[in-house]
Design a protein around this motif. Structure first.
Motif, PDB file in Angstrom:
ATOM      1  N   GLU A  38       0.797  -1.222   0.000  1.00 59.40           N
ATOM      2  CA  GLU A  38       0.000   0.000   0.000  1.00 59.40           C
ATOM      3  C   GLU A  38       0.834   1.278   0.000  1.00 59.40           C
ATOM      4  O   GLU A  38       0.342   2.331  -0.389  1.00 59.40           O
ATOM      5  CB  GLU A  38      -0.906   0.012   1.245  1.00 59.40           C
ATOM      6  CG  GLU A  38      -1.851  -1.164   1.288  1.00 59.40           C
ATOM      7  CD  GLU A  38      -2.498  -1.341   2.644  1.00 59.40           C
ATOM      8  OE1 GLU A  38      -3.714  -1.555   2.653  1.00 59.40           O
ATOM      9  OE2 GLU A  38      -1.789  -1.276   3.674  1.00 59.40           O
ATOM     10  N   GLU A  95      -0.511  -7.391  -7.541  1.00 58.72           N
ATOM     11  CA  GLU A  95      -1.561  -6.370  -7.626  1.00 58.72           C
ATOM     12  C   GLU A  95      -2.826  -6.853  -6.943  1.00 58.72           C
ATOM     13  O   GLU A  95      -3.023  -8.067  -6.813  1.00 58.72           O
ATOM     14  CB  GLU A  95      -1.838  -6.043  -9.096  1.00 58.72           C
ATOM     15  CG  GLU A  95      -0.656  -5.377  -9.758  1.00 58.72           C
ATOM     16  CD  GLU A  95      -0.914  -5.010 -11.209  1.00 58.72           C
ATOM     17  OE1 GLU A  95      -0.306  -4.054 -11.683  1.00 58.72           O
ATOM     18  OE2 GLU A  95      -1.741  -5.679 -11.863  1.00 58.72           O
ATOM     19  N   PRO A  96      -3.686  -5.932  -6.510  1.00 58.82           N
ATOM     20  CA  PRO A  96      -3.599  -4.495  -6.720  1.00 58.82           C
ATOM     21  C   PRO A  96      -2.596  -3.845  -5.775  1.00 58.82           C
ATOM     22  O   PRO A  96      -2.386  -4.294  -4.646  1.00 58.82           O
ATOM     23  CB  PRO A  96      -5.009  -3.991  -6.434  1.00 58.82           C
ATOM     24  CG  PRO A  96      -5.577  -4.980  -5.469  1.00 58.82           C
ATOM     25  CD  PRO A  96      -4.941  -6.301  -5.826  1.00 58.82           C
ATOM     26  N   HIS A 142       4.122   3.388  -1.096  1.00 55.55           N
ATOM     27  CA  HIS A 142       5.164   3.439  -2.112  1.00 55.55           C
ATOM     28  C   HIS A 142       6.574   3.492  -1.526  1.00 55.55           C
ATOM     29  O   HIS A 142       7.495   2.906  -2.078  1.00 55.55           O
ATOM     30  CB  HIS A 142       4.933   4.618  -3.065  1.00 55.55           C
ATOM     31  CG  HIS A 142       4.822   5.942  -2.379  1.00 55.55           C
ATOM     32  ND1 HIS A 142       3.635   6.375  -1.828  1.00 55.55           N
ATOM     33  CD2 HIS A 142       5.730   6.894  -2.143  1.00 55.55           C
ATOM     34  CE1 HIS A 142       3.830   7.564  -1.294  1.00 55.55           C
ATOM     35  NE2 HIS A 142       5.091   7.907  -1.470  1.00 55.55           N
ATOM     36  N   PHE A 175      -0.681   2.176  -4.973  1.00 54.48           N
ATOM     37  CA  PHE A 175      -0.006   3.323  -5.577  1.00 54.48           C
ATOM     38  C   PHE A 175       0.329   2.948  -7.013  1.00 54.48           C
ATOM     39  O   PHE A 175       0.196   1.792  -7.413  1.00 54.48           O
ATOM     40  CB  PHE A 175       1.281   3.653  -4.808  1.00 54.48           C
ATOM     41  CG  PHE A 175       2.150   2.441  -4.614  1.00 54.48           C
ATOM     42  CD1 PHE A 175       3.067   2.052  -5.585  1.00 54.48           C
ATOM     43  CD2 PHE A 175       2.019   1.653  -3.478  1.00 54.48           C
ATOM     44  CE1 PHE A 175       3.827   0.913  -5.421  1.00 54.48           C
ATOM     45  CE2 PHE A 175       2.775   0.506  -3.310  1.00 54.48           C
ATOM     46  CZ  PHE A 175       3.686   0.142  -4.284  1.00 54.48           C
ATOM     47  N   SER A 176       0.774   3.905  -7.753  1.00 51.45           N
ATOM     48  CA  SER A 176       1.220   3.663  -9.129  1.00 51.45           C
ATOM     49  C   SER A 176       2.730   3.493  -9.142  1.00 51.45           C
ATOM     50  O   SER A 176       3.449   4.218  -8.452  1.00 51.45           O
ATOM     51  CB  SER A 176       0.825   4.847 -10.016  1.00 51.45           C
ATOM     52  OG  SER A 176       1.508   4.778 -11.249  1.00 51.45           O
ATOM     53  N   LEU A 177       3.212   2.555  -9.915  1.00 54.54           N
ATOM     54  CA  LEU A 177       4.657   2.384 -10.047  1.00 54.54           C
ATOM     55  C   LEU A 177       5.297   3.538 -10.798  1.00 54.54           C
ATOM     56  O   LEU A 177       6.509   3.687 -10.810  1.00 54.54           O
ATOM     57  CB  LEU A 177       4.974   1.065 -10.738  1.00 54.54           C
ATOM     58  CG  LEU A 177       4.737  -0.170  -9.888  1.00 54.54           C
ATOM     59  CD1 LEU A 177       4.939  -1.432 -10.712  1.00 54.54           C
ATOM     60  CD2 LEU A 177       5.636  -0.169  -8.670  1.00 54.54           C
ATOM     61  N   ASP A 178       4.467   4.360 -11.431  1.00 53.58           N
ATOM     62  CA  ASP A 178       4.987   5.528 -12.131  1.00 53.58           C
ATOM     63  C   ASP A 178       5.233   6.706 -11.193  1.00 53.58           C
ATOM     64  O   ASP A 178       5.835   7.686 -11.589  1.00 53.58           O
ATOM     65  CB  ASP A 178       4.004   5.975 -13.227  1.00 53.58           C
ATOM     66  CG  ASP A 178       3.847   4.917 -14.303  1.00 53.58           C
ATOM     67  OD1 ASP A 178       4.809   4.165 -14.526  1.00 53.58           O
ATOM     68  OD2 ASP A 178       2.768   4.846 -14.898  1.00 53.58           O
ATOM     69  N   GLU A 179       4.750   6.601  -9.950  1.00 50.68           N
ATOM     70  CA  GLU A 179       4.884   7.713  -9.015  1.00 50.68           C
ATOM     71  C   GLU A 179       6.340   7.981  -8.696  1.00 50.68           C
ATOM     72  O   GLU A 179       7.132   7.062  -8.486  1.00 50.68           O
ATOM     73  CB  GLU A 179       4.135   7.405  -7.713  1.00 50.68           C
ATOM     74  CG  GLU A 179       2.628   7.387  -7.883  1.00 50.68           C
ATOM     75  CD  GLU A 179       1.918   7.043  -6.584  1.00 50.68           C
ATOM     76  OE1 GLU A 179       2.528   7.128  -5.512  1.00 50.68           O
ATOM     77  OE2 GLU A 179       0.739   6.695  -6.671  1.00 50.68           O
TER      78      GLU A 179
END
Length: 156
Positions: free
Chosen positions: A7, A30-31, A9, A34-38
């Motif tokens: 949950e 997943e899920p 990052h 957070f986004s791995l792009d963050e």
């Protein structure tokens, strides 16, 4: 190293850095929270993130089908009765260290199915419920290295 539904990052970035330092693959189930792009994930992993051996799985079921080929699984939980110090983690060719999400741990179904493979972190204070996820990852992976190498990493 497996993080199931992480949950936070920062924890994932720190776990990734530890994996890179120790030659481990980081598996994320997943899920994710957070986004791995963050940029925060990359910042926590510093400039190492692009070098992390990262595999992202759509769900636990998909990962679990591949688990036997990856190695011997060990699940970490505050509910475990076997402590890390009493587990033989260095004997097999490959071990898979599995951690649950920060706020709820691993699902009950996994506790039932893999009951004998659960390990807990020793904690001396009754006031502490659990350790931080990335701290637990570091403790566990270095215990595997210690068991496998003995004194190979000791300074001369």
């Amino acid at each position: 190293m497996v993080l199931v539904h992480p949950e936070i990052h920062w924890n994932t970035g720190n776990a990734g850095r530890t994996c890179l330092a120790t030659g481990a693959t980081l598996h994320l189930i997943e899920p994710l929270g957070f986004s791995l792009d963050e940029k925060q994930v990359r910042r926590a992993g510093l400039d190492y993130w692009e070098h992390v051996d990262l595999r992202v799985w759509a769900d636990w079921e998909t990962f679990e089908r591949e688990l036997p080929a990856l190695g011997e699984p060990y699940f970490f939980s505050t509910k475990a009765t076997t402590l890390l110090w009493d587990a033989s983690l260095g004997a097999g060719d490959s071990v898979v260290l599995i951690f649950g999400r920060e706020t709820g741990g691993l699902p009950a179904a996994l506790h039932e199915r893999y009951r004998e493979r659960f390990i807990g972190m020793p904690m001396l204070s009754p006031r502490v419920r659990s350790l931080n996820l990335s701290t637990s990852v570091g403790v566990a992976v270095y215990e595997v290295l210690r068991q496998r190498a003995g004194n190979a990493f000791a300074p001369e």
